[in-house]
Design a protein around this motif. Structure first.
Motif, PDB file in Angstrom:
ATOM      1  N   ALA A   1       0.845  -1.199   0.000  1.00  0.00           N
ATOM      2  CA  ALA A   1       0.000   0.000   0.000  1.00  0.00           C
ATOM      3  C   ALA A   1       0.880   1.248   0.000  1.00  0.00           C
ATOM      4  CB  ALA A   1      -0.904   0.001   1.230  1.00  0.00           C
ATOM      5  N   PRO A   2       0.385   2.339  -0.592  1.00  0.00           N
ATOM      6  CA  PRO A   2       1.174   3.576  -0.620  1.00  0.00           C
ATOM      7  C   PRO A   2       1.367   4.135   0.785  1.00  0.00           C
ATOM      8  CG  PRO A   2      -1.086   3.994  -1.333  1.00  0.00           C
ATOM      9  CD  PRO A   2      -0.938   2.506  -1.202  1.00  0.00           C
TER      10      PRO A   2
ATOM     11  N   LEU B   1      -1.771  -6.883  11.155  1.00  0.00           N
ATOM     12  CA  LEU B   1      -0.851  -6.020  11.897  1.00  0.00           C
ATOM     13  C   LEU B   1      -0.011  -6.870  12.842  1.00  0.00           C
ATOM     14  CD1 LEU B   1      -3.335  -3.104  12.672  1.00  0.00           C
ATOM     15  CD2 LEU B   1      -1.471  -3.088  11.014  1.00  0.00           C
TER      16      LEU B   1
ATOM     17  N   VAL C   1      -5.296  -5.676   7.110  1.00  0.00           N
ATOM     18  CA  VAL C   1      -5.279  -7.074   6.663  1.00  0.00           C
ATOM     19  C   VAL C   1      -4.489  -7.903   7.670  1.00  0.00           C
ATOM     20  CG1 VAL C   1      -4.349  -8.643   4.909  1.00  0.00           C
ATOM     21  CG2 VAL C   1      -5.642  -6.598   4.233  1.00  0.00           C
TER      22      VAL C   1
ATOM     23  N   THR D   1       3.521   7.314   2.749  1.00  0.00           N
ATOM     24  CA  THR D   1       4.390   8.497   2.772  1.00  0.00           C
ATOM     25  C   THR D   1       5.504   8.297   3.788  1.00  0.00           C
ATOM     26  OG1 THR D   1       2.617   9.939   2.067  1.00  0.00           O
ATOM     27  CG2 THR D   1       4.397  10.966   3.323  1.00  0.00           C
TER      28      THR D   1
ATOM     29  N   GLY E   1      -0.154  -2.418   4.384  1.00  0.00           N
ATOM     30  CA  GLY E   1       0.557  -1.188   4.689  1.00  0.00           C
ATOM     31  C   GLY E   1       1.529  -1.390   5.831  1.00  0.00           C
TER      32      GLY E   1
HETATM   33  C1  LIG Z   1       2.971   5.897   7.517  1.00  0.00           C
HETATM   34  C2  LIG Z   1       1.795   5.812   6.579  1.00  0.00           C
HETATM   35  C3  LIG Z   1       1.757   6.606   5.436  1.00  0.00           C
HETATM   36  C4  LIG Z   1       0.681   6.528   4.537  1.00  0.00           C
HETATM   37  N1  LIG Z   1       0.712   7.272   3.391  1.00  0.00           N
HETATM   38  C5  LIG Z   1      -0.261   7.104   2.457  1.00  0.00           C
HETATM   39  C6  LIG Z   1      -0.175   7.747   1.183  1.00  0.00           C
HETATM   40  O1  LIG Z   1       0.798   8.449   0.851  1.00  0.00           O
HETATM   41  N2  LIG Z   1      -1.194   7.553   0.310  1.00  0.00           N
HETATM   42  C7  LIG Z   1      -2.279   6.773   0.620  1.00  0.00           C
HETATM   43  O2  LIG Z   1      -3.190   6.638  -0.206  1.00  0.00           O
HETATM   44  N3  LIG Z   1      -2.370   6.139   1.807  1.00  0.00           N
HETATM   45  C8  LIG Z   1      -1.384   6.263   2.715  1.00  0.00           C
HETATM   46  N4  LIG Z   1      -1.450   5.551   3.888  1.00  0.00           N
HETATM   47  C9  LIG Z   1      -2.529   4.566   4.100  1.00  0.00           C
HETATM   48  C10 LIG Z   1      -2.064   3.152   3.669  1.00  0.00           C
HETATM   49  O3  LIG Z   1      -1.883   3.084   2.267  1.00  0.00           O
HETATM   50  C11 LIG Z   1      -3.066   2.050   4.060  1.00  0.00           C
HETATM   51  O4  LIG Z   1      -4.276   2.248   3.374  1.00  0.00           O
HETATM   52  C12 LIG Z   1      -3.331   2.021   5.561  1.00  0.00           C
HETATM   53  O5  LIG Z   1      -2.126   2.022   6.285  1.00  0.00           O
HETATM   54  C13 LIG Z   1      -4.166   0.789   5.947  1.00  0.00           C
HETATM   55  O6  LIG Z   1      -3.470  -0.405   5.674  1.00  0.00           O
HETATM   56  P1  LIG Z   1      -2.759  -1.227   6.897  1.00  0.00           P
HETATM   57  O7  LIG Z   1      -3.825  -1.418   7.929  1.00  0.00           O
HETATM   58  O8  LIG Z   1      -2.302  -2.524   6.265  1.00  0.00           O
HETATM   59  O9  LIG Z   1      -1.642  -0.391   7.408  1.00  0.00           O
HETATM   60  C14 LIG Z   1      -0.396   5.642   4.804  1.00  0.00           C
HETATM   61  C15 LIG Z   1      -0.361   4.879   5.974  1.00  0.00           C
HETATM   62  C16 LIG Z   1       0.709   4.932   6.836  1.00  0.00           C
HETATM   63  C17 LIG Z   1       0.729   4.040   8.056  1.00  0.00           C
END
Ligand SMILES: Cc1cc2nc3c(=O)[nH]c(=O)nc-3n(C[C@H](O)[C@H](O)[C@H](O)COP(=O)(O)O)c2cc1C
Length: 339
Positions: free
Chosen positions: A23-24, A281, A279, A26, A306
């Motif tokens: 996942a994207p 953690l 999905v 930043t 992510g």
């Molecule tokens: C540190 C961080 C930076 C993120 N930056 C972006 C981003 O640049 N663009 C975006 O669409 N989502 C961003 N997200 C959201 C993630 O892409 C993802 O949807 C979210 O973390 C949920 O997935 P996870 O539960 O597996 O972490 C970011 C999340 C985190 C934790």
């Protein structure tokens, strides 16, 4: 049991080694907007460890209103393009595929450097004229051309989480009475213009969400019928894949059906969909049954991860080799490490 996650698939003409997507996220590691060798190593590590498709962190289109941030990468000709070439080369050499997420922050841009944020209707910044809309559409088109030259396999349009494109989709921030506001379909007109400007260069993934960073209960569509109006406009404009951002993938998007948001996107448009949201953690992958059932039922085609990938660059390999017990459970401090 996890073989369906690991089976190859072709999505929008992209041949992927498996169903796993990064996942994207930043990370603020690109001084002056230019990705460094460390950025190339970071993405290569996920690709060589079994992530089929990487979506980069949000990458700014080349317009001063896109962001005030100086260490967020840009998709512009010159040094940034050359830096991205190193990144895509490293990922491809590892057998992976990589999309870049193109981003404009809209009202979330800070005016710290004297440049005002641009917004649909003046909520949190300057209300964009139609001429200014054209300028931003062109900036996305140019960024897609740079991405194609830099070797990317696809672009992802960031239309989620309350940034500029999503602020057009969301009735709370879009009060326009011209062709870019009003009905759900008209609120989708600006994101659709952006999609038209980038398509033809590379396959187009569109990331959207109901929730906003500043309002977890926000909604762009209050019913499947409204979502259908929005996504049909985006699909007709050239969206090849929908990336439906949820905070928890197992939550139904609307009452009366267990389908999650990705499932609705696929159901309403027939386009492939990526699911995401907690999905896993932890090492024990709770709700693995629910995740695999969604894949088996065709609710979604790809699964994005992510935070677990921040502290576990080799997560994909640990899954493949049945070594999930070695996973480091996600901790907030993993957001500060970069490896
Ligand atoms: C540190 C961080 C930076 C993120 N930056 C972006 C981003 O640049 N663009 C975006 O669409 N989502 C961003 N997200 C959201 C993630 O892409 C993802 O949807 C979210 O973390 C949920 O997935 P996870 O539960 O597996 O972490 C970011 C999340 C985190 C934790």
């Amino acid at each position: 049991m996890t073989s369906s996650l690991l089976s190859p698939v072709s999505v929008a003409g992209l041949k992927l080694a498996n169903r796993l997507v990064m996942a994207p996220m930043t990370r603020f590691r690109s001084p002056g907007g230019v990705p460094t060798a460390a950025v190339a190593d970071y993405y290569r590590r996920r690709a060589e460890n079994g992530i089929g498709l990487i979506v980069t962190e949000g990458t700014l289109v080349g317009h001063p209103t896109a962001s005030h941030e100086t260490t967020v990468p840009r998709m512009t000709a010159g040094a940034a393009e050359a830096g991205w070439q190193q990144v895509t080369g490293a990922v491809h050499a590892a057998g992976g595929r990589i999309a870049t997420q193109l981003w404009h922050l809209g009202s979330e841009r800070s005016p710290v450097d004297g440049i005002e944020a641009w917004t649909p209707s003046g909520v949190g910044g300057h209300p964009m004229t139609t001429a200014e809309i054209d300028v931003i559409v062109a900036a996305f088109g140019e960024a897609a051309r740079v991405a194609a030259r830099a070797g990317f396999d696809a672009v992802e349009i960031h239309a989620a989480h309350g940034y500029l494109l999503d602020e057009f989709l969301w009735p709370s921030t879009n009060h326009r009475t011209d062709a870019f506001g009003g009905s759900p379909a008209r609120r989708a007109a600006f994101p659709a213009e952006v999609i038209r400007a980038v398509r033809g260069e590379l396959p187009v993934i569109v990331r959207f969400s109901q929730f906003k960073e500043r309002d977890y209960d926000a909604r762009i569509a209050s019913s499947p019928a409204e979502l259908e109006q929005i996504l049909t406009v985006l699909a007709d404009a050239g969206a090849d894949v929908f990336h439906a951002s949820q905070r928890r993938f197992w939550e139904p998007a609307f009452p009366g059906s267990p389908l999650n948001l990705a499932g609705w996107a696929r159901e309403l448009t027939g386009r492939p969909a990526i699911t995401v949201g907690s999905v896993t953690l932890t090492r024990d992958v709770p709700r693995l049954d629910r995740l695999l059932a969604g894949l088996a039922d065709g609710e979604y085609d790809l699964v994005a991860l992510g935070r677990i990938l921040l502290g576990n660059p080799a997560w994909g390999r640990l899954l493949t080799e049945g070594r999930l017990s070695e996973v480091r459970d996600f901790e907030k401090s993993h957001e500060d490490v970069y490896h």
